[in-house]
Design an enzyme around this catalytic site. Structure first.
Site, PDB file in Angstrom:
ATOM      1  N   LYS A  21       0.834  -1.212   0.000  1.00 53.75           N
ATOM      2  CA  LYS A  21       0.000   0.000   0.000  1.00 53.75           C
ATOM      3  C   LYS A  21       0.866   1.258   0.000  1.00 53.75           C
ATOM      4  O   LYS A  21       0.628   2.179  -0.772  1.00 53.75           O
ATOM      5  CB  LYS A  21      -0.914  -0.043   1.238  1.00 53.75           C
ATOM      6  N   SER A  22       1.872   1.289   0.854  1.00 52.49           N
ATOM      7  CA  SER A  22       2.728   2.487   0.901  1.00 52.49           C
ATOM      8  C   SER A  22       3.402   2.730  -0.447  1.00 52.49           C
ATOM      9  O   SER A  22       3.450   3.852  -0.947  1.00 52.49           O
ATOM     10  CB  SER A  22       3.821   2.310   1.968  1.00 52.49           C
ATOM     11  N   GLY A  93      -4.561   8.603   5.146  1.00 53.24           N
ATOM     12  CA  GLY A  93      -3.611   9.593   5.631  1.00 53.24           C
ATOM     13  C   GLY A  93      -2.430   9.739   4.687  1.00 53.24           C
ATOM     14  O   GLY A  93      -1.901  10.840   4.503  1.00 53.24           O
ATOM     15  N   ARG A 121      -7.515  13.399  12.168  1.00 55.27           N
ATOM     16  CA  ARG A 121      -6.091  13.094  12.340  1.00 55.27           C
ATOM     17  C   ARG A 121      -5.218  14.348  12.241  1.00 55.27           C
ATOM     18  O   ARG A 121      -5.560  15.303  11.551  1.00 55.27           O
ATOM     19  CB  ARG A 121      -5.672  12.020  11.317  1.00 55.27           C
ATOM     20  N   ASP A 320       2.727  -0.209  11.906  1.00 55.18           N
ATOM     21  CA  ASP A 320       1.436  -0.734  11.451  1.00 55.18           C
ATOM     22  C   ASP A 320       1.163  -2.151  11.967  1.00 55.18           C
ATOM     23  O   ASP A 320       0.050  -2.648  11.855  1.00 55.18           O
ATOM     24  CB  ASP A 320       1.362  -0.721   9.924  1.00 55.18           C
ATOM     25  N   LYS A 347      -3.822   7.162  14.643  1.00 56.79           N
ATOM     26  CA  LYS A 347      -3.980   6.413  13.380  1.00 56.79           C
ATOM     27  C   LYS A 347      -5.446   6.389  12.970  1.00 56.79           C
ATOM     28  O   LYS A 347      -6.233   7.186  13.453  1.00 56.79           O
ATOM     29  CB  LYS A 347      -3.407   5.006  13.555  1.00 56.79           C
ATOM     30  N   ARG A 351      -5.580   3.327  18.141  1.00 61.78           N
ATOM     31  CA  ARG A 351      -5.288   1.882  18.080  1.00 61.78           C
ATOM     32  C   ARG A 351      -4.910   1.274  19.428  1.00 61.78           C
ATOM     33  O   ARG A 351      -4.939   0.047  19.566  1.00 61.78           O
ATOM     34  CB  ARG A 351      -4.198   1.593  17.029  1.00 61.78           C
ATOM     35  N   ARG A 393      -6.806  -2.181  10.097  1.00 59.70           N
ATOM     36  CA  ARG A 393      -5.758  -2.998  10.741  1.00 59.70           C
ATOM     37  C   ARG A 393      -6.278  -3.687  12.008  1.00 59.70           C
ATOM     38  O   ARG A 393      -5.761  -4.735  12.387  1.00 59.70           O
ATOM     39  CB  ARG A 393      -4.514  -2.161  11.048  1.00 59.70           C
TER      40      ARG A 393
END
Ligand code: S3P
Length: 434
Positions: A21-22, A93, A121, A320, A347, A351, A393
């Site tokens: 994803k990044s 984000g 955020r 993550d 996040k 979380r 996540r």
């Protein structure tokens, strides 16, 4: 949507995890400002990267996006055009923070918005360096989005020391640095993922990194142009982590994860699990734009990992994976304690709170701290319902450990898993033995 995860005996076979994803975000953004056509396969198929694709289309970039294949007609560094509406970054984000850097260098005004989670955020961390570089950035009084960014065309080069070690902030400033009047430096206090630097270098940008204490100084020279990219994006390390944990917890599992990215700034999860007693064989198979690609072969060992402490200096490299590591803690012998991770509260959800709530819902003892959590070992997860709480996540981490629970676990609001891993439930059915 509720999704019921039944306990499993073992996992066997192979799972091709989605593209990272990044890296996919960066591929979409950077190919959009390259000179020419980039054709990339294996792009992450979740909603987050779709937000980056939609954003670049809104900025005038021609993008053919078919599942995981994408063709992007780059418009060059100065070829983006103003979007006629606010750009919706959805839950992402990464889209908002990286795009903010890119838009700071354009000669027009843009508005970045997102869903309820993203609008909560912190965005001051990107607004401040961009203001220092000469862009105009307006946010809410709390420093949250929507962000209105008026680019300065040519920005001032700066040396920036982020308060929080964040790859998103670093990347934002580096992308703005492409439009600066000299070399721009980000001096980070801890090493964060360096996908932006690797991809920029592969596209011909002048970017260099020197170690600096426990962190690094990353410097980028402005422009003048970026070359195109091609090939297949490596598999997502964080998506692979759910399988690493799920398969490890089930004795007798034999699972192959082909083509996973194992960039050293993301590999800490594999090293940690192996340190704690997991059986993982790593075989280097490829390289993509400076990113190492490996096959991972996992053999299940059961609830036999030692667990241990995650100290503050380990947090950026595991950021993550921390909900997953906490959830795994219950099935370790010594338990897990995570400290120095207050950033987890900023996040997609808080979380620390959502992980603790999900574990408690399955009867697990959890201590919550302002900056982390501790989960005692030697506990078996019970049957029950957990809330993914609008955070992919959390849903995915709980699904992975639920495979070794005493009974079925219902994941409530499981649709959020599509943010990063829409095919997780289907992939599970292809390898699970009950
Ligand atoms: C990301 C960096 C991390 C991570 C996020 C993706 C990225 O955020 O949590 O999921 O792609 O750069 P921070 O760098 O803000 O910690």
């Amino acid at each position: 949507m509720n999704w019921i995860v039944e306990p499993a005996r073992r996992l066997s076979g192979a799972v091709v995890v989605p593209g990272d994803k990044s890296i996919s975000h960066r591929a979409v953004l950077l190919a959009s400002i390259a000179d020419g056509e980039s054709v990339v396969t294996g792009l992450a198929d979740g909603e987050d990267v779709a937000s980056s694709v939609a954003a670049m289309r809104a900025l005038g970039v021609e993008v053919d996006h078919d599942g995981t294949d994408v063709r992007i007609l780059g418009r060059g560094l100065d070829g983006l055009r103003s979007a006629d509406q606010p750009i919706d970054c959805g839950n992402s984000g990464t889209t908002m923070r990286l795009l903010a850097g890119l838009l700071a260098g354009q000669g027009f005004t843009s508005t970045l918005t997102g869903d309820a989670s993203l609008l909560r955020r912190p965005m001051r961390r990107v607004a401040e360096p961009l203001l220092a570089m000469g862009a105009s950035v307006q946010s809410s009084r709390d420093g949250t989005a929507p962000l209105e960014i008026t680019g300065a065309g040519r920005l001032r080069a700066i040396t920036f020391r982020p308060e929080v070690a964040s790859a998103q902030v670093k990347s934002c400033v580096l992308l703005a640095g492409l439009y600066a009047d000299g070399p721009t430096t980000v001096a980070e206090s801890a090493i964060t993922r360096d996908h932006t630097e690797r991809l920029l270098a592969a596209m011909g940008a002048e970017v260099s990194t020197v170690a600096d204490g426990g962190g690094a100084r990353v410097t980028i020279e402005p422009g003048p142009r970026l070359g195109v990219i091609g090939g297949r994006v490596p598999g997502d390390t964080s998506a692979a982590a759910y399988w690493l944990v799920g398969a490890t917890l089930l004795e007798g599992s034999r699972l192959l994860l082909p083509g996973v990215g194992l960039n050293p700034t993301r590999a800490a999860i594999v090293d940690l699990l192996v340190d704690w007693g997991a059986d993982v064989v790593i075989e280097r198979v490829d390289d993509w734009c400076g990113e190492p690609v490996v096959n991972l072969r996992i053999r299940g060992v059961g609830a036999a990992l030692t667990g241990g402490a995650i100290d503050p200096d380990m947090v950026p490299g595991l950021i993550d994976e921390l909900p997953l590591i906490a959830a795994l803690g219950a099935s370790t012998t010594d338990g897990v304690e995570i400290r120095g991770a207050a950033e987890l509260r900023a996040k997609e959800s808080d979380r620390i709170a959502t992980t603790a709530a999900a574990l408690r819902a399955l009867g697990v003892d959890v201590d919550e701290y302002p900056d982390g959590l501790a989960v005692a070992g030697g506990q078996t997860l019970g049957s029950g319902s957990v809330d993914a709480a609008g955070d992919h996540r959390i849903g995915l981490a709980m699904a992975a450990v639920a495979l070794a629970a005493r009974g079925p676990v219902t994941i409530e609001n499981a649709e959020t898993m599509a943010v990063s891993y829409p095919g997780f439930a289907t992939a599970l059915e292809s390898v699970v033995e009950r």
